[in-house]
Design a protein around this motif. Structure first.
Motif, short mmCIF file in Angstrom:
data_model
loop_
_atom_site.label_atom_id
_atom_site.label_comp_id
_atom_site.label_asym_id
_atom_site.label_seq_id
_atom_site.Cartn_x
_atom_site.Cartn_y
_atom_site.Cartn_z
N PRO A 74 7.74 16.34 62.87
CA PRO A 74 6.73 16.68 61.86
C PRO A 74 7.35 17.25 60.58
O PRO A 74 6.99 16.84 59.47
N SER A 75 8.31 18.13 60.73
CA SER A 75 8.97 18.74 59.57
C SER A 75 9.79 17.71 58.80
O SER A 75 9.77 17.67 57.57
N LEU A 76 10.51 16.86 59.52
CA LEU A 76 11.33 15.85 58.85
C LEU A 76 10.47 14.87 58.06
O LEU A 76 10.78 14.55 56.90
N HIS A 77 9.38 14.39 58.66
CA HIS A 77 8.52 13.45 57.94
C HIS A 77 7.81 14.13 56.78
O HIS A 77 7.61 13.52 55.72
N LEU A 78 7.44 15.39 56.94
CA LEU A 78 6.85 16.14 55.84
C LEU A 78 7.84 16.25 54.68
O LEU A 78 7.49 16.00 53.52
N SER A 98 1.56 10.32 56.39
CA SER A 98 0.70 9.82 57.47
C SER A 98 1.35 10.06 58.83
O SER A 98 0.69 10.49 59.78
N ILE A 99 2.64 9.82 58.92
CA ILE A 99 3.36 10.06 60.18
C ILE A 99 3.33 11.56 60.51
O ILE A 99 3.05 11.95 61.65
N ALA A 100 3.60 12.41 59.50
CA ALA A 100 3.58 13.86 59.72
C ALA A 100 2.19 14.30 60.21
O ALA A 100 2.08 15.08 61.16
N ARG A 101 1.15 13.80 59.57
CA ARG A 101 -0.23 14.14 59.99
C ARG A 101 -0.47 13.74 61.44
O ARG A 101 -1.09 14.47 62.19
N ILE A 116 4.05 24.06 58.75
CA ILE A 116 3.99 22.60 58.74
C ILE A 116 2.59 22.12 58.32
O ILE A 116 2.45 21.24 57.46
N ARG A 117 1.56 22.71 58.93
CA ARG A 117 0.19 22.30 58.59
C ARG A 117 -0.12 22.55 57.11
O ARG A 117 -0.71 21.70 56.43
N SER A 118 0.26 23.71 56.59
CA SER A 118 0.00 23.99 55.17
C SER A 118 0.86 23.09 54.28
O SER A 118 0.42 22.66 53.21
#
Length: 141
Positions: A74-78, A98-101, A116-118
């Motif tokens: 999640p962090s990497l894609h963000l 989109s991947i991170a979401r 991550i969410r923010s």
């Protein structure tokens, strides 16, 4: 984890503004390491101490190449979404966002999960606004 103390010290240098020293130390650790998961972590932190977005993108892509623990995804894609956004590569930014979401359901509650969410929200808002500025919430700031 191999080099944990050295990595922690180098990351702390970056957080205190000693970005060049942090880059030098983290690069040396990355070059000396052959464990993919540790290389992923080092590359992830190296991205945060780069001055140029292109260099940040390069290190984020290296981190993604070495990832073995899905918890990093999640962090990497963000980060990749934000890198591409700042480079005006909108479609790639949207793809990684989109991947991170899609990975948010696996992100734990607590400070890391909240970050991550923010981050997803901030990058999405900046992308929708057409902004290519570095976000204040970016670890590289």
């Amino acid at each position: 984890m191999m080099h944990l103390e050295e990595m922690t010290a180098a990351v702390e240098l970056g957080r205190t503004g000693e970005r060049e020293a942090a880059r030098t130390q983290l690069t040396a650790l990355w070059e000396a390491c052959d464990d993919p998961q540790t290389r992923c972590a080092i590359a992830h932190y190296l991205a945060d101490v780069q001055d140029e977005t292109e260099d940040e993108l390069s290190w984020d892509l290296r981190a993604l190449e070495d990832v073995e623990d899905d918890g990093w995804l999640p962090s990497l894609h963000l980060n990749l979404a934000d890198d591409y956004r700042r480079l005006s590569q909108t479609q790639l930014a949207e793809d990684h966002l989109s991947i991170a979401r899609g990975l948010l359901s696996g992100v734990p509650e607590g400070a890391y999960g909240d970050l991550i969410r923010s981050g997803v929200v901030h990058v999405a808002e900046a992308l929708a606004a057409g902004s290519v500025r570095r976000l204040e919430t970016n670890p590289s700031s």
